[in-house]
Design an enzyme around this catalytic site. Structure first.
Site, PDB file in Angstrom:
ATOM      1  N   LEU A  60       0.902  -1.158   0.000  1.00 39.41           N
ATOM      2  CA  LEU A  60       0.000   0.000   0.000  1.00 39.41           C
ATOM      3  C   LEU A  60       0.935   1.201   0.000  1.00 39.41           C
ATOM      4  O   LEU A  60       1.848   1.260   0.829  1.00 39.41           O
ATOM      5  CB  LEU A  60      -0.849   0.024   1.274  1.00 39.41           C
ATOM      6  CG  LEU A  60      -2.219  -0.628   1.259  1.00 39.41           C
ATOM      7  CD1 LEU A  60      -2.866  -0.484   2.631  1.00 39.41           C
ATOM      8  CD2 LEU A  60      -3.128  -0.046   0.207  1.00 39.41           C
ATOM      9  N   ASP A  61       0.725   2.144  -0.912  1.00 39.71           N
ATOM     10  CA  ASP A  61       1.711   3.218  -0.997  1.00 39.71           C
ATOM     11  C   ASP A  61       1.715   4.099   0.255  1.00 39.71           C
ATOM     12  O   ASP A  61       0.800   4.062   1.076  1.00 39.71           O
ATOM     13  CB  ASP A  61       1.567   4.017  -2.303  1.00 39.71           C
ATOM     14  CG  ASP A  61       0.314   4.842  -2.381  1.00 39.71           C
ATOM     15  OD1 ASP A  61       0.097   5.664  -1.475  1.00 39.71           O
ATOM     16  OD2 ASP A  61      -0.443   4.698  -3.358  1.00 39.71           O
ATOM     17  N   TYR A  62       2.760   4.875   0.378  1.00 40.33           N
ATOM     18  CA  TYR A  62       3.055   5.677   1.576  1.00 40.33           C
ATOM     19  C   TYR A  62       1.863   6.526   2.030  1.00 40.33           C
ATOM     20  O   TYR A  62       1.568   6.608   3.227  1.00 40.33           O
ATOM     21  CB  TYR A  62       4.262   6.572   1.256  1.00 40.33           C
ATOM     22  CG  TYR A  62       4.778   7.406   2.399  1.00 40.33           C
ATOM     23  CD1 TYR A  62       5.500   6.825   3.447  1.00 40.33           C
ATOM     24  CD2 TYR A  62       4.569   8.784   2.428  1.00 40.33           C
ATOM     25  CE1 TYR A  62       6.000   7.590   4.487  1.00 40.33           C
ATOM     26  CE2 TYR A  62       5.067   9.560   3.469  1.00 40.33           C
ATOM     27  CZ  TYR A  62       5.774   8.961   4.497  1.00 40.33           C
ATOM     28  OH  TYR A  62       6.254   9.731   5.523  1.00 40.33           O
ATOM     29  N   SER A  85      -1.326   6.058   1.334  1.00 39.27           N
ATOM     30  CA  SER A  85      -2.585   5.321   1.424  1.00 39.27           C
ATOM     31  C   SER A  85      -2.693   4.603   2.765  1.00 39.27           C
ATOM     32  O   SER A  85      -1.688   4.277   3.385  1.00 39.27           O
ATOM     33  CB  SER A  85      -2.698   4.301   0.287  1.00 39.27           C
ATOM     34  OG  SER A  85      -2.692   4.955  -0.959  1.00 39.27           O
ATOM     35  N   ARG A 115      -4.442   5.178  -8.000  1.00 39.56           N
ATOM     36  CA  ARG A 115      -4.024   6.574  -8.200  1.00 39.56           C
ATOM     37  C   ARG A 115      -3.693   6.858  -9.659  1.00 39.56           C
ATOM     38  O   ARG A 115      -4.112   7.866 -10.225  1.00 39.56           O
ATOM     39  CB  ARG A 115      -2.811   6.892  -7.307  1.00 39.56           C
ATOM     40  CG  ARG A 115      -3.158   6.938  -5.819  1.00 39.56           C
ATOM     41  CD  ARG A 115      -1.937   7.288  -4.982  1.00 39.56           C
ATOM     42  NE  ARG A 115      -2.217   7.192  -3.557  1.00 39.56           N
ATOM     43  CZ  ARG A 115      -2.764   8.164  -2.829  1.00 39.56           C
ATOM     44  NH1 ARG A 115      -3.095   9.316  -3.402  1.00 39.56           N
ATOM     45  NH2 ARG A 115      -3.004   8.002  -1.535  1.00 39.56           N
TER      46      ARG A 115
END
Length: 240
Positions: A103-105, A107, A193
């Site tokens: 999960l990106d930074y 999110s 995104r």
């Protein structure tokens, strides 16, 4: 504990995938009790000493955890910039766990961690069809025609990014924003995104709410819990 196939034990250790483990066995790079084994399907038990490419296999009991990842946390076991990682939320866990996917930074939401390499590979492979559900707050209000494009696929760089389903949760015309639920099977880097940016509606906030049959019910950001054996079995069944 019952005996299991050698390639499965290697995969569960997190060292490599089952397919790669099979290749290493055939190539004569695996020893059991100091004897080279090249037969696929060889059964081993807890008492057997296994070496892969000269390295002893550390056998840990498989463990499975869920984290409600807050924003501003790296989905990695370590970070060279000294930022907080998902492992920082598991100080009491002695096993060598790692996150399944990312999960990106910026999110938040549900992320799974395990030391079971076979289980991780099973869930990450898009062909196994494990659904992941996200809620995105968009800047702007896409039309029905634009949203319909999500199921057909939106090009971003060289990728065709898709959602299998979407659902409008709310529209705020005063703030020019939309809350959109998206269900994915694939999980390319920054998938949601990039997909929404390509349509011209940047994501302001993103949260993963569900992974297969698992939800964040009862957790707040930063909280963790172990999966129950029933949950592990259910999500494994969905992926096979």
């Amino acid at each position: 504990m019952a005996e299991e196939r050698l390639q499965k034990v290697i995969a569960q250790s997190g060292l490599t995938s089952r397919r790669k483990a099979e290749q290493l066995i055939v190539e004569g790079k695996v020893k059991v009790n100091n004897q080279i084994v090249t037969t696929l399907g060889t059964k081993v038990g807890p008492q057997d000493e296994i070496e892969v490419d000269g390295v002893p296999l550390e056998k840990e009991a498989p463990v499975y955890y869920m984290l409600y990842k807050p924003r501003g946390v790296i989905s990695s076991v370590k970070d060279d910039k000294g930022r907080k990682t998902v492992l920082d939320f598991f100080p009491e866990v002695e096993e060598r766990i790692y996150p399944i996917g990312r999960l990106d930074y910026d999110s938040s939401g549900l992320i799974l961690l395990t030391n079971d390499g076979e289980f991780a590979n099973l869930l990450m492979h898009p062909s196994h069809g494990v659904e992941k559900v996200y809620v995105a707050k968009l800047r702007g209000i896409p039309s029905k025609e634009e949203l319909a494009q999500l199921r057909k696929g939106v090009k971003s760089d060289k990728d065709l990014l898709k959602a299998v389903r979407y659902k409008i949760l709310s529209v705020d015309r005063k703030k020019n924003s939309m809350l959109l639920e998206l269900t994915l099977i694939e999980g390319k880097n920054r998938h949601v995104r990039r997909m929404m940016e390509a349509l011209g509606y940047p994501v302001q906030k993103l949260k993963r709410e569900r992974y297969g049959n698992l939800t964040l019910d009862g957790l707040v950001p930063g909280e963790t819990r172990a999966l129950t054996p029933k949950e592990v079995k259910q999500i494994r069944n969905k992926a096979t």
